[in-house]
Design a protein around this motif. Structure first.
Motif, PDB file in Angstrom:
ATOM      1  N   SER A   1      88.849  92.653   1.538  1.00  0.00           N
ATOM      2  CA  SER A   1      89.477  94.442   1.487  1.00  0.00           C
ATOM      3  C   SER A   1      90.044  95.459   1.033  1.00  0.00           C
ATOM      4  O   SER A   1      90.460  95.057  -0.075  1.00  0.00           O
ATOM      5  N   PHE A   2      89.891  96.252   1.770  1.00  0.00           N
ATOM      6  CA  PHE A   2      90.388  97.576   0.758  1.00  0.00           C
ATOM      7  C   PHE A   2      89.803  97.864  -0.534  1.00  0.00           C
ATOM      8  O   PHE A   2      90.962  98.454  -2.035  1.00  0.00           O
ATOM      9  N   GLY A   3      88.765  96.859  -0.934  1.00  0.00           N
ATOM     10  CA  GLY A   3      88.036  96.838  -1.867  1.00  0.00           C
ATOM     11  C   GLY A   3      88.674  95.655  -3.111  1.00  0.00           C
ATOM     12  O   GLY A   3      87.887  96.689  -4.260  1.00  0.00           O
ATOM     13  N   ASP A   4      90.056  95.180  -2.710  1.00  0.00           N
ATOM     14  CA  ASP A   4      90.032  95.116  -4.068  1.00  0.00           C
ATOM     15  C   ASP A   4      90.855  95.859  -5.211  1.00  0.00           C
ATOM     16  O   ASP A   4      91.542  95.288  -5.953  1.00  0.00           O
ATOM     17  N   GLU A   5      91.445  96.642  -4.351  1.00  0.00           N
ATOM     18  CA  GLU A   5      92.398  97.774  -5.313  1.00  0.00           C
ATOM     19  C   GLU A   5      93.554  97.283  -5.100  1.00  0.00           C
ATOM     20  O   GLU A   5      94.149  96.928  -4.679  1.00  0.00           O
ATOM     21  N   ILE A   6      94.223  97.755  -6.151  1.00  0.00           N
ATOM     22  CA  ILE A   6      95.436  97.763  -6.549  1.00  0.00           C
ATOM     23  C   ILE A   6      95.367  95.930  -7.079  1.00  0.00           C
ATOM     24  O   ILE A   6      95.755  96.102  -8.448  1.00  0.00           O
ATOM     25  N   SER A   7      95.386  95.365  -6.631  1.00  0.00           N
ATOM     26  CA  SER A   7      95.009  93.513  -6.486  1.00  0.00           C
ATOM     27  C   SER A   7      94.187  92.786  -5.161  1.00  0.00           C
ATOM     28  O   SER A   7      94.721  93.774  -4.759  1.00  0.00           O
TER      29      SER A   7
ATOM     30  N   THR B   1      75.103 103.735  -6.091  1.00  0.00           N
ATOM     31  CA  THR B   1      74.868 104.660  -4.987  1.00  0.00           C
ATOM     32  C   THR B   1      73.406 103.812  -4.659  1.00  0.00           C
ATOM     33  O   THR B   1      72.958 104.564  -3.608  1.00  0.00           O
ATOM     34  N   GLY B   2      72.453 103.652  -5.631  1.00  0.00           N
ATOM     35  CA  GLY B   2      71.286 102.700  -5.346  1.00  0.00           C
ATOM     36  C   GLY B   2      71.514 101.779  -4.121  1.00  0.00           C
ATOM     37  O   GLY B   2      70.558 102.152  -3.079  1.00  0.00           O
ATOM     38  N   ILE B   3      72.353 100.389  -4.051  1.00  0.00           N
ATOM     39  CA  ILE B   3      71.793  99.779  -3.492  1.00  0.00           C
ATOM     40  C   ILE B   3      72.655 100.365  -1.855  1.00  0.00           C
ATOM     41  O   ILE B   3      72.055  99.859  -1.053  1.00  0.00           O
ATOM     42  N   LEU B   4      74.037 101.705  -1.650  1.00  0.00           N
ATOM     43  CA  LEU B   4      74.874 101.469  -0.675  1.00  0.00           C
ATOM     44  C   LEU B   4      73.676 102.537   0.513  1.00  0.00           C
ATOM     45  O   LEU B   4      73.791 102.914   1.098  1.00  0.00           O
ATOM     46  N   GLY B   5      73.120 103.203  -1.150  1.00  0.00           N
ATOM     47  CA  GLY B   5      72.062 104.363   0.005  1.00  0.00           C
ATOM     48  C   GLY B   5      71.455 103.391   0.702  1.00  0.00           C
ATOM     49  O   GLY B   5      70.840 103.860   1.381  1.00  0.00           O
ATOM     50  N   VAL B   6      70.188 102.417   0.301  1.00  0.00           N
ATOM     51  CA  VAL B   6      69.025 100.967   0.915  1.00  0.00           C
ATOM     52  C   VAL B   6      69.476 101.069   2.454  1.00  0.00           C
ATOM     53  O   VAL B   6      69.213 100.696   2.813  1.00  0.00           O
TER      54      VAL B   6
ATOM     55  N   VAL C   1      75.630  97.218  -9.185  1.00  0.00           N
ATOM     56  CA  VAL C   1      74.940  95.916  -7.646  1.00  0.00           C
ATOM     57  C   VAL C   1      76.305  95.038  -7.242  1.00  0.00           C
ATOM     58  O   VAL C   1      76.043  94.940  -6.580  1.00  0.00           O
ATOM     59  N   GLU C   2      76.190  94.604  -8.423  1.00  0.00           N
ATOM     60  CA  GLU C   2      77.684  93.488  -8.167  1.00  0.00           C
ATOM     61  C   GLU C   2      78.176  94.219  -6.897  1.00  0.00           C
ATOM     62  O   GLU C   2      78.717  93.539  -5.544  1.00  0.00           O
ATOM     63  N   ASP C   3      79.117  95.235  -7.178  1.00  0.00           N
ATOM     64  CA  ASP C   3      79.960  95.729  -6.495  1.00  0.00           C
ATOM     65  C   ASP C   3      79.347  96.309  -5.322  1.00  0.00           C
ATOM     66  O   ASP C   3      80.590  95.802  -3.923  1.00  0.00           O
ATOM     67  N   GLY C   4      78.554  96.876  -4.913  1.00  0.00           N
ATOM     68  CA  GLY C   4      77.736  97.188  -3.972  1.00  0.00           C
ATOM     69  C   GLY C   4      77.658  96.248  -3.098  1.00  0.00           C
ATOM     70  O   GLY C   4      77.710  96.366  -1.966  1.00  0.00           O
ATOM     71  N   GLY C   5      76.768  95.401  -3.647  1.00  0.00           N
ATOM     72  CA  GLY C   5      76.400  94.169  -2.568  1.00  0.00           C
ATOM     73  C   GLY C   5      77.614  93.262  -2.342  1.00  0.00           C
ATOM     74  O   GLY C   5      78.449  93.180  -1.001  1.00  0.00           O
ATOM     75  N   ASN C   6      78.574  92.666  -2.953  1.00  0.00           N
ATOM     76  CA  ASN C   6      79.417  92.133  -3.227  1.00  0.00           C
ATOM     77  C   ASN C   6      80.398  93.136  -1.771  1.00  0.00           C
ATOM     78  O   ASN C   6      81.661  92.370  -0.879  1.00  0.00           O
ATOM     79  N   LYS C   7      80.917  93.858  -1.521  1.00  0.00           N
ATOM     80  CA  LYS C   7      82.055  94.319  -1.770  1.00  0.00           C
ATOM     81  C   LYS C   7      81.203  94.771  -0.079  1.00  0.00           C
ATOM     82  O   LYS C   7      82.716  95.328   1.030  1.00  0.00           O
ATOM     83  N   SER C   8      80.305  94.486   0.027  1.00  0.00           N
ATOM     84  CA  SER C   8      79.782  95.083   1.379  1.00  0.00           C
ATOM     85  C   SER C   8      79.315  93.935   2.438  1.00  0.00           C
ATOM     86  O   SER C   8      78.713  94.392   3.456  1.00  0.00           O
ATOM     87  N   GLY C   9      79.778  92.835   1.604  1.00  0.00           N
ATOM     88  CA  GLY C   9      78.990  91.709   2.340  1.00  0.00           C
ATOM     89  C   GLY C   9      78.273  91.631   2.699  1.00  0.00           C
ATOM     90  O   GLY C   9      77.949  90.935   3.727  1.00  0.00           O
TER      91      GLY C   9
ATOM     92  N   ILE D   1      79.838 108.288  -7.584  1.00  0.00           N
ATOM     93  CA  ILE D   1      80.050 106.675  -7.344  1.00  0.00           C
ATOM     94  C   ILE D   1      79.920 106.796  -5.427  1.00  0.00           C
ATOM     95  O   ILE D   1      80.714 107.499  -4.933  1.00  0.00           O
ATOM     96  N   GLY D   2      79.944 105.369  -5.372  1.00  0.00           N
ATOM     97  CA  GLY D   2      79.495 104.930  -4.101  1.00  0.00           C
ATOM     98  C   GLY D   2      81.263 104.156  -3.577  1.00  0.00           C
ATOM     99  O   GLY D   2      81.887 104.118  -4.334  1.00  0.00           O
ATOM    100  N   ASP D   3      81.354 104.424  -2.339  1.00  0.00           N
ATOM    101  CA  ASP D   3      82.730 103.891  -2.141  1.00  0.00           C
ATOM    102  C   ASP D   3      81.938 102.148  -1.049  1.00  0.00           C
ATOM    103  O   ASP D   3      82.046 103.366   0.196  1.00  0.00           O
ATOM    104  N   PRO D   4      81.970 101.192  -1.269  1.00  0.00           N
ATOM    105  CA  PRO D   4      81.344 100.827  -0.627  1.00  0.00           C
ATOM    106  C   PRO D   4      82.421 100.091   0.494  1.00  0.00           C
ATOM    107  O   PRO D   4      82.311  99.572   1.756  1.00  0.00           O
ATOM    108  N   ILE D   5      84.283 100.938   0.822  1.00  0.00           N
ATOM    109  CA  ILE D   5      84.884 100.356   1.823  1.00  0.00           C
ATOM    110  C   ILE D   5      84.602 100.192   2.879  1.00  0.00           C
ATOM    111  O   ILE D   5      84.703 100.868   4.019  1.00  0.00           O
ATOM    112  N   THR D   6      84.682 102.341   2.282  1.00  0.00           N
ATOM    113  CA  THR D   6      84.231 103.271   3.259  1.00  0.00           C
ATOM    114  C   THR D   6      83.110 102.860   4.016  1.00  0.00           C
ATOM    115  O   THR D   6      82.910 103.077   5.212  1.00  0.00           O
ATOM    116  N   GLN D   7      81.649 103.193   3.572  1.00  0.00           N
ATOM    117  CA  GLN D   7      80.632 102.089   4.357  1.00  0.00           C
ATOM    118  C   GLN D   7      81.111 101.795   4.561  1.00  0.00           C
ATOM    119  O   GLN D   7      80.688 100.960   5.297  1.00  0.00           O
ATOM    120  N   LYS D   8      81.452 100.125   4.450  1.00  0.00           N
ATOM    121  CA  LYS D   8      81.966  98.900   5.331  1.00  0.00           C
ATOM    122  C   LYS D   8      82.122  99.496   6.922  1.00  0.00           C
ATOM    123  O   LYS D   8      81.756  98.897   7.544  1.00  0.00           O
TER     124      LYS D   8
END
Lengths: 243, 1004
Positions: A53-59, B337-342, B395-403, B485-492
Motif C-alpha cells: 500500500s502506497f509503495g511502502d513509502e514513509i514506512s 521502467t522496463g518491467i513496468l513497461g512490459v 526489477v524487484e520493486d517493479g514486480g513486488n510492488k505491482s503484485g 523512474i517508474g511509479d509502480p503504485i500509480t500503475q497498480k
C-alpha cells in the motif's frame, strides 16, 4: 452465511487469494476498494491483505493506517468492539500495528515493524510454532504451520531501552498474544515473533502469508496434490467461530 | 511558525546500513566504517501545521524522532561526514507522491496544497578525505544524472542552515512555440539536422519526409488547413518516433544480401533475404500454423503481445522486452521502467489482460573478473556491480510492488556486457476468452467517434527521445531526459481500475503508452479507424512549459490509451476517480485518414496515416559470413587459468563461477508467489535451494481449468556467438524448451518468444565489421527458424534491440568500442495438462537410481564453462540434432505423465556434474556415481554442455520399464541417490555436500 470483506486498492495486492481462501471454507466474500469502503456493518470478518500500500513509502503500512483511521474511524472502532474478527496479513499486519490496533487496541503504541536485519525483501518459506494457549480465534487447535514470508519490513521491535522492550514483550507473552513464532531467526524479529493477536484473540496480524498455503500444490516441496493445504484451517476457524 | 519544514527522520537507536559499507570497501577500496541512512522530507504548506501533525504522518514514534531544527539530536551519533542527496528537478519522486497522499488524509491538512520533496542523508564514519567522500557519493550513494549531492563535514553539518534554507526542485521551462523546419537543405545538412535533434532518421528517411512535403496535393491540403508547407516540429518528431528502429524494427525488415564464404560451419548458401522477420520469425509461425499443429494460436504478431489458447476458459498472452540503454545510465530507473513497461504491454493486449507472472533475464560484466584482470572501466561507465544491484532492485520493486510474481529468470555474466548491460523483462497475462457481452477479447474495437482517453500519470520531459535514443549507440553525451523512474503504485492503481472497467465494458479498445508516447499509442490505434484528432492541451502535465511536441512524444510512464464510447464516458471517468486514477479525454478517433494534433485551438500537426505507417522504404544491408572467430574481450586480457590436474579442484572452481554459482540470495528478493498460483518456484526441494528449470503458474486461480498450468522458461547461449550464431540460436531454443520439458510441459503445446540484443549490424565509419555482425544475425534467424519448425513451436511475439554498443574516444583520441556478444533470449511458454504430474529438479529419495539421457559423444572437451574457465586446447561447441532431441522430448513428456521419474533436471552450464550436484542439494541428499567405464574421458562426461540432455532419478522398481522406453536415446546409468550428504565418483572422488554448497553459494 458468514460475510467477509477484503479491502483492496492503493497498492494492496493479495486481495484475490485472501478472498479465495475464505470462499473455499464457505464464506461470502466481498472485495471492496478502500475508497469505497464506508461501512463494515454487514460483515463479520475484515481482512487487510498483503501488498505494498502506497509503495511502502514513509514506512510500510503507515499511509494505509492513516487512511483507515480517518476514513473508517468509528466504523472500525465499533467493528472491533463488537467482537468481530480482523485479520491483517503482511502489509495488513503492518497497517494494524501502525494504526495501533495491535497488540492492544486504542492504547499507546509500544510495538512496531521495521526493516529486516538483512535490509532486504525476502521471499522464503518458514516453519512456525503456534502459541498453544493463545486466545486467537484463527489458530484454534493448531500447533505448527509452514508458510511463506514475503516482506522487507517484518522485524518486530518494541519501544524503549532493553528493559522496557523486555517488559512489553513479557506482557504480550503473559497474555498469550504471541500467536506465531518462527522456529529460526529469519529477519531479526524480537524473540522470533511472526504474528500477534490482541488480548481477546479477535484481531490477528501476521507477516507470513496463510492465503499462500491453502492448497497442497502451492507448497514449496513434497508431492504435488490438488488438496486442501495446511493453512486453510486458519480461515475455517474464523468461519466456524460464527457458526 | 514558518510554513516550510525540513524533517529528518532519525532512528532512536543507531541503525547502520552495512550494505553501503560493503560496497564502498569492496568496489572502491575506501576505509568506510559505518553508514547510517536518514530520510528527509521538505514540505511547504499553505497554512502552518503543528509538529504533531507531521509526527503522526512521518514518524513511527516507537523507533524514530523527527528532527526539524538544529538541536543536539546528532550528538549521540559518531560520524565524520554527512552526504545529502535530493532529486533533480523533474525526476519522479515516489516517496513525495505517497507523502502527499498521506498529508491529504489528515484532517488538519484538508483543502491545502503542498509542495513536497524527499531525499536522504547518510551519516558516514571513516578516515576519508573529502575527495573520497565525493567519489563514494557519486559511485555508490547517488546517480548524478538524477540526484543532487551535498556534502557536509561534521562541523559544517552541525552548524548548517539546512532547516531554513531550501529551494524546491522545480522544472523551469520556457515553452517553445511550435516551429517549422525547412528541409530545403543538402544531404549533409539533412543528416546533421536529424542528428542534432536526436531524430535518428537516416538520410533516405529525411528524403522521404522531404518528398511528402513537396507533394502538391499535400501542399494544397496544408494550405487549406492554414498550416505551413514545411513540417512542424510536432510532425517531424511524430515521424521520427514512428520510424525509429525501436518502433519499426527496420533492421529486421531490411533487404539483406547474405554472402557465405565459410564451409566449416553449416552452409546455407548465399541468398537475398527480403525481411528477416517475415522470412524466419513470422515464416516459422506461419509454417507451423499452416501444418495445423497450432490451432491454439489466437493472435500473433499483431498486438502488444501474442495470445494463445491452452485452456478452455481463458487465453494467455506473453511479451518480453528489453531496456538496455536506460539501464546503462540509471540501472534502477531503467530496469524499473522496463518491467513496468512490459506489464503495460500485457495490460494493453487484446481488450486488456491481467499480468500473472514476470520473467527477468540480465546480462552484466562480472565485476570480480574485471577487478582480477585489473581492467579499468571507461570513466563514464557505471561499475558492473552497481548496474547489477540497481537493475536487480528496479526489477524487484517493479514486480513486488505491482503484485506480480517473478517466477523465472537468469543472470548471465560476460565482460563484453561492460558497455551495455542487457535487461530483459517479460510478462505473462491472462484474458477471459469473451467479454461480459460475449465479444472476443483479443479484438480491439475502436471506432470513429470513440473518445480518446489517456489513463494514468501526467506528462513531463522524462523519456523524451527514449525511442530514438535507444536506436542510437550509447555515447558519453547521452541526455539525462531519457532516464526516468517508474511509479509502480500509480500503475497498480491504473491496472486495478482498468480491469474493473473492462468487466463493465466501459471501454472498447486499449493500448499502452511506451516508446514514442502518444505518437505511438494514438498513431497505432488511429490506424484501425483511419484517423484521430487530439488536443495536447488536454493532457495533464507535471509542470508548465512543455512544448507541444514534447507532450506528444514524452514517454512519461504509467499511462494507457483507451477508446471509450461517448455514452460510457461519464461512467468511465467516475470510476477512474473512485479508483484514484487520472483520466483525461484528449480527443476522438476519426476516419479522416489523418492524424490531426491540436494545441488548444491551433492545429500543430496534420499527417497522413498511411504516410506514417506504410511509406518506409526498406533498409538495404550486406551480410558476409566468413566463419567462426575467436572469443575476445574488449579489454583483450586473458582471464582463464591453467587447468588443474585434479578433477576435484576443477569442479570446485567451476561451482564458484558467476554463471554457475547460486543466484538464490538475489532471487529471493523477488516475490515469486504473490497471487498464490506459483506451483514450481525458482528454488525447490526439501532445502528449497535447488534451482528449478522453469517456473510454473497454475491457471485455476486465474479462471482457468482446475488441472491446467503453464511453464515459463528461458534459454540463452551467447557463450558460443563468436563461433556461430546459427548454432547459438539452436542452443538457445533448445535450452528454453528443455527447461520446460524437464518440468512437465507438453511439447505439442509450446510457444516461443524471441528477443535479439545485437551489436550494430549497419555499416558506418565507426562500425567497419557490420557485415559480419549482420551475417551473425542472419544465421541466428536461420537457426531459430530451423529449431522452431522442427519442434513445431511457433513464435508468438518478439523484439529486437540492435544497437548494443558503447563508443568512446579516450584521452589519446583512440576510439574504444565495447559491443555485447550477439545475444538471443528465447522464452518458452508450455502447457501443463495435469498439475499433479509436475516434476522438479531435486532428488527425492535415497536409493533412487540416477541416469543421464540425451545425445552426446563425450569424446572431446567441447566449448563449455570448463573451457571458458581454464586454458584448454582449441574447442568448438558440439552440434545439435534437433530431430533426435524432439523425439526425446516427446518421450520424456509421456514418461513424466506416467510419473516415471522422481526428479528431472536439465543439463546446461557446468554440465552433468553440476546438474547432479544441484539435484542433491535441493533434496538434501547425496549421490554415488559409478563412472569407471569413462575413465579416459571423464571430463567430457562430467562437464560437456551440449543440448538435449537431462539428469533423471527414479525408483529402482521402474528401472526396466524406463530403460526400455529410453533405450534409443543414449541412456547412461550414472549411479544412485544416497542419504549421506556426499557426492562421490568412482569411490576415489568424494565431496562433502556442505563443502560444495558453501562454494556454490559463495559463503566463506
Amino acid at each position: 452465511m458468514i460475510r467477509v470483506v477484503v479491502i483492496c486498492g492503493d497498492g494492496l495486492n493479495c486481495e484475490r487469494e485472501s478472498a479465495r481462501a475464505f470462499e473455499l471454507v464457505g464464506a461470502k466474500v466481498d472485495i471492496i476498494h478502500i475508497n469505497q469502503l464506508k461501512s463494515l456493518k454487514n460483515y463479520q470478518v475484515l481482512v487487510i491483505p498483503g501488498g505494498f500500500s502506497f509503495g511502502d513509502e514513509i514506512s510500510s503500512g503507515q499511509v494505509l493506517a492513516l487512511k483507515l483511521k480517518y476514513q473508517l474511524a468509528d466504523e472500525l472502532k465499533n467493528f472491533v468492539e463488537s467482537g468481530k474478527l480482523v485479520l491483517g496479513i503482511c502489509n495488513g499486519f503492518q497497517a494494524l500495528v501502525k494504526l495501533g490496533l495491535l497488540p492492544k487496541p486504542f492504547e499507546p503504541r509500544t510495538m512496531t515493524l521495521t526493516n529486516n536485519t538483512q535490509k532486504q525483501f525476502l521471499n522464503r518459506w518458514v516453519d512456525l510454532e503456534i502459541g498453544a494457549k493463545s486466545p486467537c480465534i484463527f489458530t484454534k487447535d493448531m500447533a505448527t504451520l509452514k508458510l511463506p514470508i514475503r516482506h522487507g519490513e517484518g522485524k518486530i521491535v518494541f519501544k524503549g531501552d532493553e528493559s522496557q522492550q523486555k517488559k512489553y514483550y513479557e506482557e504480550l507473552k503473559k497474555n498469550h498474544q504471541i500467536v506465531f513464532t518462527y522456529t529460526e531467526d529469519v529477519n531479526g524479529s524480537y524473540q522470533k515473533i511472526a504474528g500477534v493477536c490482541d488480548p481477546t484473540g479477535h484481531i490477528l496480524g501476521l507477516m507470513p502469508h496463510p492465503e499462500a498455503a491453502i492448497n497442497q500444490l502451492l507448497m514449496p516441496y513434497g508431492e504435488k496434490k490438488n488438496t486442501a493445504g495446511p493453512a486453510l484451517k486458519i480461515f475455517e476457524n474464523a468461519v466456524s467461530y460464527f457458526q | 511558525m514558518e510554513k516550510f519544514k525540513r524533517i529528518e527522520i532519525l532512528s532512536n537507536n543507531l541503525t547502520p546500513s552495512p550494505g553501503i559499507v560493503q560496497s564502498v570497501v569492496k568496489y572502491l577500496e575506501l576505509p568506510l566504517q559505518m553508514a547510517e541512512e536518514v530520510r528527509l522530507y521538505w514540505i511547504q504548506s499553505e497554512r502552518k501545521l503543528a509538529t504533531e501533525v507531521f509526527s503522526e504522518i512521518f514518524v513511527d514514534d516507537v523507533l524514530q524522532t523527527a528532527i526539524t531544527t538544529l538541536d543536539d539530536s546528532y550528538n549521540k551519533r559518531d560520524f565524520d561526514f554527512v552526504v545529502e542527496t535530493s532529486f533533480k528537478p523533474g525526476v519522479t519522486d515516489n516517496s513525495a507522491r505517497s507523502a502527499l497522499d498521506a498529508l491529504k488524509l489528515h484532517p488538519a491538512c484538508r483543502g491545502q496544497d503542498f509542495k513536497i520533496a524527499t531525499g536522504k542523508m547518510y551519516l558516514l564514519k571513516g578516515k576519508l578525505t573529502s575527495v573520497q567522500v565525493e567519489l563514494l557519493s557519486r559511485k555508490i550513494l547517488a546517480n548524478e544524472l538524477l540526484e543532487n549531492i551535498k556534502i557536509y563535514s561534521k562541523d559544517s553539518f552541525l552548524k548548517s542552515d539546512r532547516f531554513t534554507n531550501y529551494t524546491f526542485p522545480e522544472v523551469k521551462l520556457e515553452e517553445v512555440p511550435v516551429k517549422t523546419y525547412s528541409l530545403d537543405l543538402d544531404d549533409h545538412e539533412l543528416e546533421k539536422m536529424s542528428q542534432d535533434n536526436l531524430w535518428a532518421l537516416s538520410l533516405s528517411e529525411m528524403h522521404q519526409v522531404k518528398k511528402y512535403y513537396a507533394d502538391e496535393k499535400i501542399k494544397a491540403e496544408r494550405l487549406k488547413k492554414k498550416l505551413p508547407s514545411e513540417p512542424t516540429d510536432v510532425e517531424i518528431e511524430i515521424l521520427a518516433q514512428s520510424w525509429s528502429e525501436h518502433c519499426k524494427h527496420k533492421i529486421f525488415g531490411s533487404e539483406i544480401d547474405y554472402i557465405e564464404t565459410d564451409n566449416k560451419t553449416k552452409t546455407f548458401g548465399s541468398s537475398k533475404i527480403k525481411s528477416l522477420y517475415k522470412t524466419y520469425i513470422k515464416g516459422a509461425t506461419n509454417k507451423i500454423a499452416d501444418s495445423g499443429k497450432a490451432d491454439w494460436l489466437v493472435s500473433v504478431f499483431s498486438d502488444n503481445a501474442g495470445i494463445v489458447r491452452f485452456d478452455k476458459n481463458i487465453d494467455l498472452c506473453i511479451k518480453v522486452e528489453t531496456h538496455n540503454s536506460p539501464s546503462a545510465l540509471d540501472p534502477y530507473g531503467g530496469a524499473l521502467t522496463g518491467i513496468l513497461g512490459v506489464n503495460r504491454d500485457i495490460m494493453g493486449c487484446g481488450i486488456g489482460a491481467k499480468p500473472i507472472a514476470n520473467t527477468d533475464v540480465f546480462c552484466f560484466a562480472d565485476q570480480e573478473n574485471l577487478n582480477k584482470a585489473n581492467v579499468p572501466l571507461p570513466e563514464k561507465l557505471l561499475q558492473p556491480q552497481r548496474i547489477f544491484q540497481g537493475v536487480h532492485k528496479g526489477v524487484e520493486d517493479g514486480g513486488n510492488k505491482s503484485g506480480i510474481p517473478t517466477i523465472n529468470g537468469a543472470i548471465f555474466f560476460d565482460d563484453n556486457y561492460a558497455g551495455k548491460p542487457l535487461v530483459y523483462c517479460g510478462t505473462v497475462g491472462v484474458l477471459p476468452q469473451k467479454t461480459t457481452s460475449l465479444k472476443p477479447t483479443h479484438e480491439k474495437n475502436q471506432k470513429p467517434g470513440n473518445l480518446i482517453v489517456v489513463v494514468g500519470g501526467a506528462v513531463g520531459k522524462d523519456g523524451i527521445h527514449g525511442a530514438t535514443f535507444s536506436s542510437l549507440e550509447l555515447t558519453e553525451g547521452a541526455p539525462a531526459t531519457v532516464v526516468q523512474i517508474g511509479d509502480p503504485i500509480t500503475q497498480k492503481r491504473v491496472m486495478d481500475f482498468l480491469l474493473a472497467a473492462q468487466k463493465q465494458e466501459l471501454y472498447c479498445s486499449i493500448t499502452d503508452n511506451g516508446a514514442g508516447g502518444l505518437s505511438s499509442s494514438i498513431g497505432e490505434m488511429a490506424a484501425q479507424t483511419n484517423g484521430a484528432r487530439i488536443d495536447l492541451k488536454k493532457s495533464p502535465i507535471k509542470y508548465p512549459g512543455l512544448s507541444p511536441f514534447e507532450i506528444m512524444i514524452s514517454e512519461s510512464q504509467e499511462r494507457m490509451s483507451v477508446a471509450v464510447e461517448a455514452k460510457e464516458i461519464k461512467k468511465f471517468l467516475a470510476m477512474a476517480e473512485a479508483y484514484g486514477v487520472k483520466a483525461s479525454v484528449l480527443g476522438e478517433f476519426t476516419d479522416s485518414g489523418f492524424l490531426e494534433i491540436f494545441y488548444g485551438e491551433k492545429l500543430v500537426a496534420y499527417l497522413n496515416l498511411s504516410f506514417i505507417h506504410d511509406s518506409l522504404i526498406p533498409l538495404k544491408l550486406k551480410a558476409k559470413w566468413t566463419g567462426p572467430e575467436e572469443r575476445v574481450f574488449w579489454h583483450k586480457k586473458e582471464t582463464r587459468s591453467t587447468l588443474p590436474n585434479v578433477t576435484q579442484k576443477i569442479f570446485e572452481q567451476l561451482l564458484a563461477r558467476p554463471n554457475i554459482k547460486s543466484k538464490e540470495a538475489w532471487v529471493r528478493q523477488y516475490d515469486h508467489e504473490v497471487q498464490a498460483a506459483t506451483l514450481v518456484k525458482p528454488f525447490t526441494g526439501k532445502t528449497m535451494s535447488g534451482p528449478s528449470d522453469a517456473g510454473v503458474v497454475w491457471l485455476y486461480p486465474h479462471g482457468g481449468e482446475e488441472n491446467q498450468a503453464v511453464t515459463i522458461s528461458c534459454g540463452m547461449w551467447p557463450q558460443i556467438s563468436h563461433y556461430d550464431c546459427y548454432l547459438m540460436a539452436l542452443y538457445s531454443v533448445d535450452e528454453a524448451v528443455r527447461n520446460a520439458i524437464s518440468t512437465g510441459a507438453n511439447p505439442k503445446k509450446m510457444v516461443l518468444v524471441d528477443n535479439f540484443c545485437w551489436p550494430d549490424p549497419v555499416l558506418s565509419q565507426k562500425n567497419p565489421d557490420a557485415e559480419y555482425k549482420c551475417a551473425q544475425l542472419v544465421r541466428a534467424n536461420l537457426g531459430l527458424y530451423e529449431a522452431a519448425t522442427t519442434y513445431s513451436m511457433p513464435f508468438v511475439s518478439g523484439k529486437d534491440s540492435m544497437k548494443n554498443d558503447y563508443y568512446q574516444v579516450d584521452a589519446q583520441g583512440k576510439p574504444l568500442k565495447i559491443s555485447v556478444p550477439p545475444t538471443l533470449l528465447v522464452t518458452a511458454m508450455g502447457e501443463v495438462e495435469e498439475v499433479e504430474n509436475l516434476v522438479t529438479t531435486d532428488f527425492k529419495k535415497a536409493d533412487d537410481l540416477i541416469y543421464m539421457v540425451g545425445l552426446c559423444q563425450y569424446q572431446n572437451l567441447n566449448e563449455s564453462e570448463l573451457s571458458r574457465t581454464f586454458l584448454t586446447d582449441k574447442v568448438k561447441p558440439e552440434d545439435v540434432n534437433l530431430d533426435f532431441n524432439f523425439s526425446l522430448y516427446q518421450k520424456m513428456y509421456q514418461l513424466i505423465q506416467n510419473k516415471t521419474f522422481s526428479s528431472v533436471h536439465d543439463i546446461s552450464d557446468g554440465g552433468m556434474l553440476t546438474a547432479v550436484f544441484e539435484s542433491c542439494l535441493g533434496g538434501d541428499l547425496g549421490a554415488e556415481l559409478e563412472l569407471s567405464a569413462y575413465k579416459n574421458n571423464l571430463l567430457p562426461l562430467l562437464f560437456n554442455e551440449s543440448t538435449g540432455r537431462f539428469v533423471l532419478s527414479l525408483n529402482p522398481k521402474d528401472e526396466k520399464k524406463m530403460e526400455a522406453e529410453l533405450k534409443d536415446f543414449n541412456l547412461i546409468k550414472l549411479g544412485k541417490v544416497t542419504s549421506d550428504s556426499t557426492l562421490k565418483i568412482n569411490k576415489d572422488l568424494t565431496w562433502n555436500m556442505s563443502h560444495l554448497s558453501k562454494i556454490w553459494r559463495g559463503l566463506p
